[in-house]
Design a protein around this motif. Structure first.
Motif, PDB file in Angstrom:
ATOM      1  N   ARG A 172       2.070   1.789  -5.252  1.00 22.37           N
ATOM      2  CA  ARG A 172       0.851   2.175  -5.979  1.00 22.37           C
ATOM      3  C   ARG A 172       1.196   2.893  -7.277  1.00 22.37           C
ATOM      4  O   ARG A 172       0.565   2.648  -8.307  1.00 22.37           O
ATOM      5  N   HIS A 218       0.813  -1.217   0.000  1.00 23.05           N
ATOM      6  CA  HIS A 218       0.000   0.000   0.000  1.00 23.05           C
ATOM      7  C   HIS A 218       0.846   1.267   0.000  1.00 23.05           C
ATOM      8  O   HIS A 218       0.301   2.362   0.102  1.00 23.05           O
ATOM      9  N   HIS A 231     -11.032  -2.094  -6.161  1.00 21.96           N
ATOM     10  CA  HIS A 231     -10.513  -1.789  -4.827  1.00 21.96           C
ATOM     11  C   HIS A 231     -11.664  -1.580  -3.842  1.00 21.96           C
ATOM     12  O   HIS A 231     -11.626  -2.092  -2.712  1.00 21.96           O
TER      13      HIS A 231
END
Length: 146
Positions: A49, A44, A132
């Motif tokens: 990302r 994360h 997501h």
């Protein structure tokens, strides 16, 4: 009762060797656990990302730099959201509120990222967001927060 010698066929360990072996096994386990949690947390990270977005959306270097700026501007807010979520008791109104705040903050960041992307990238990014959000909805259901 103290163990002075441990034998396995031709292989034997004396008391001191058993202690050293135990310490070595505990250290190896701790390192493995630390590596696992670091990898899970890195998933994360803004860097991860951005790399994923570069790959899936074919971002240019300029776009990646702009996305990085958006993540950096919002990192303190996300840290606060994670702390609120972590500190809230399971199945509490505070936990539910923390999930909702985190979702709203993610949506605000997504709104800042969309104008950076071209129309094809925006479409793919919206699909990534939907996937997501579906994952987070399942996560909340499994923790009893919905």
């Amino acid at each position: 009762m103290t163990l002075k010698k441990l034998s396995f066929g031709k292989f034997s360990l004396k008391n001191n060797s058993i202690t050293k072996l135990s310490i070595a096994l505990l250290a190896a386990g701790a390192i493995a656990f630390g590596t696992f949690t670091a990898v899970a947390g890195a998933r994360h990270s803004p860097e991860h990302r951005i790399e994923r977005m570069k790959k899936e959306l074919n971002l240019t270097d300029a776009q990646a730099a702009q996305v990085k700026t958006v993540f950096e501007k919002n990192k303190d807010q996300f840290k606060s959201d994670r702390e609120s979520l972590k500190n809230a008791a399971d199945h509490s109104d505070a936990k539910k509120a923390a999930f909702q705040k985190m979702r709203a903050d993610r949506q605000a960041v997504n709104a800042q990222i969309l104008p950076i992307l071209n129309s094809d990238q925006q479409e793919k990014y919206q699909q990534m967001i939907a996937k997501h959000e579906h994952h987070h909805a399942e996560e909340q259901e499994n923790s009893g927060q919905k």
